[in-house]
Design a protein around this motif. Structure first.
Motif, short mmCIF file in Angstrom:
data_model
loop_
_atom_site.label_atom_id
_atom_site.label_comp_id
_atom_site.label_asym_id
_atom_site.label_seq_id
_atom_site.Cartn_x
_atom_site.Cartn_y
_atom_site.Cartn_z
N ILE A 143 0.83 -1.20 0.00
CA ILE A 143 0.00 0.00 0.00
C ILE A 143 0.87 1.26 0.00
CG2 ILE A 143 -1.70 1.32 1.30
CD1 ILE A 143 -2.90 -1.09 0.00
N VAL A 144 1.94 1.25 0.80
CA VAL A 144 2.83 2.40 0.85
C VAL A 144 3.50 2.62 -0.49
CG1 VAL A 144 4.91 3.33 1.94
CG2 VAL A 144 3.20 2.15 3.33
N ARG A 145 3.98 1.56 -1.09
CA ARG A 145 4.63 1.69 -2.40
C ARG A 145 3.67 2.26 -3.45
NH1 ARG A 145 8.48 -3.45 -3.89
NH2 ARG A 145 9.95 -3.29 -2.14
N LEU A 146 2.48 1.71 -3.50
CA LEU A 146 1.50 2.17 -4.48
C LEU A 146 1.09 3.62 -4.21
CD1 LEU A 146 -0.76 -1.01 -4.65
CD2 LEU A 146 0.75 -0.18 -6.44
N SER A 147 0.95 3.99 -2.95
CA SER A 147 0.53 5.36 -2.62
C SER A 147 1.60 6.37 -3.01
CB SER A 147 0.23 5.46 -1.12
OG SER A 147 -0.79 4.57 -0.75
N VAL A 148 2.85 6.07 -2.68
CA VAL A 148 3.94 6.99 -3.03
C VAL A 148 4.08 7.10 -4.54
CG1 VAL A 148 6.42 7.36 -2.89
CG2 VAL A 148 5.17 6.59 -0.88
N GLY A 149 4.02 5.98 -5.23
CA GLY A 149 4.15 6.02 -6.68
C GLY A 149 3.03 6.78 -7.36
N SER A 150 1.80 6.63 -6.85
CA SER A 150 0.66 7.30 -7.46
C SER A 150 0.61 8.79 -7.14
CB SER A 150 -0.65 6.64 -6.99
OG SER A 150 -0.69 5.28 -7.35
N SER A 151 1.26 9.20 -6.06
CA SER A 151 1.18 10.60 -5.64
C SER A 151 2.13 11.52 -6.40
CB SER A 151 1.48 10.71 -4.14
OG SER A 151 2.80 10.30 -3.86
N LEU A 152 3.06 10.97 -7.17
CA LEU A 152 4.04 11.82 -7.85
C LEU A 152 3.37 12.76 -8.85
CD1 LEU A 152 6.93 9.25 -8.51
CD2 LEU A 152 6.76 10.97 -6.71
#
Length: 306
Positions: free
Chosen positions: A165-174
């Motif tokens: 979840i953390v990986r996906l959230s950080v990647g999507s927030s860029l």
């Protein structure tokens, strides 16, 4: 002269008096170029939206495969409740989009306020960096994020970056952060900065001025940016395919894997629900900006970051 003829004559006279010069209004004849551009516009709209319309229609297909129409029904929507894999993928996508929207809204709001209230040469350099983030192909971001996440999570031992979840959230927030920055800056550039100065002259603390004046002025754009960031984070397919970990498969990646065995109507059903969710979010963006007193032009300008 009959009563009908007299009535028609009076009506014509009233129309001539209401028009400039008293001359009867003639309907303007449309040129061939106007007709051609109108037809071209309709064709472009069909080209853009016809595939989406087809998917929405086929989401009500009762057949086993999407390409085989057997009849109209809601079986595909019922299948969503019967398949835990679909429910898990949708839940991961919604949670990821929500967290990514929060991250993007916080960072983008601060960046947009800084660019609007502290202009200088650095703003153009910063806008250039944001533009670079916006136009960089997603495959480049995905290839760069994957080793970076592995380095943080495994080499440095920061266990939080091993969570899907953390990986996906950080990647999507860029990308979403850049969008929110554009929107907030566009909102505040047209607002008078004397209100913040007046608040300071009245001995308000900087944080109080920021909370009650600056943030209040930017709030419609902040809410609009949050909703747009949420919708943009729902379909970040390429980045999600690279940075996901086992057990946290988002919806776009699930669709890619499901296509290999045949596209089924439940895929179209969930896609229809996602489309409706996106349209609702965009409608809320326009409603928030309209309630803030923006015109249609200002709403379009704010939503595009212009």
């Amino acid at each position: 002269m009959t009563v009908q003829t007299l009535t028609e004559t009076l009506l014509q006279a009233q129309e001539r008096e209401a028009r400039p010069g008293g001359a009867p209004r003639r309907r303007a004849r449309r040129s061939w170029s106007d007709v051609a551009f109108g037809v071209w516009g309709v064709l472009v709209m069909l080209f853009l939206f016809l595939p989406i319309i087809v998917i929405v229609i086929y989401s009500f297909n009762t057949g086993r495969l999407l390409v085989s129409w057997d009849g109209f029904g809601f079986d595909a929507f019922g299948t969503i409740l019967a398949k835990p894999a679909i429910q898990s993928a949708v839940r991961v996508s919604l949670i990821t989009a929500l967290i990514a929207a929060v991250i993007a809204t916080v960072l983008g709001t601060l960046a947009g306020i800084a660019m609007a209230r502290h202009p200088g040469k650095w703003v153009w350099w910063f806008l250039g960096l944001l533009l670079l983030v916006s136009v960089t192909p997603e495959i480049v971001d995905a290839v760069a994020l994957l080793p970076w996440m592995v380095f943080l999570g495994q080499d440095l031992g920061i266990s939080v970056f091993n969570d899907g979840i953390v990986r996906l959230s950080v990647g999507s927030s860029l990308f979403a952060t850049a969008v929110v920055s554009y929107i907030v800056r566009a909102r505040l550039v047209g607002q008078d900065a004397h209100l913040e100065e007046a608040s300071a002259d009245l001995y308000a603390k900087p944080f109080t001025t920021f909370r009650r004046v600056t943030l209040a002025l930017a709030m419609p754009a902040v809410l609009a940016g949050f909703l747009l960031a949420f919708t943009l984070s729902l379909d970040n397919t390429i980045v999600a395919a690279f940075v996901q970990v086992s057990g946290t498969t988002p919806w776009p990646v699930y669709v890619l894997s499901a296509v290999r065995s045949g596209l089924r109507p439940e895929i179209a059903a969930v896609s229809t629900i996602m489309l409706l969710l996106t349209l609702v979010a965009l409608a809320l963006v326009a409603l928030v900006l309209k309630r803030a007193g923006d015109s249609a032009t200002q709403i379009a300008r704010t939503m595009t970051g212009g």
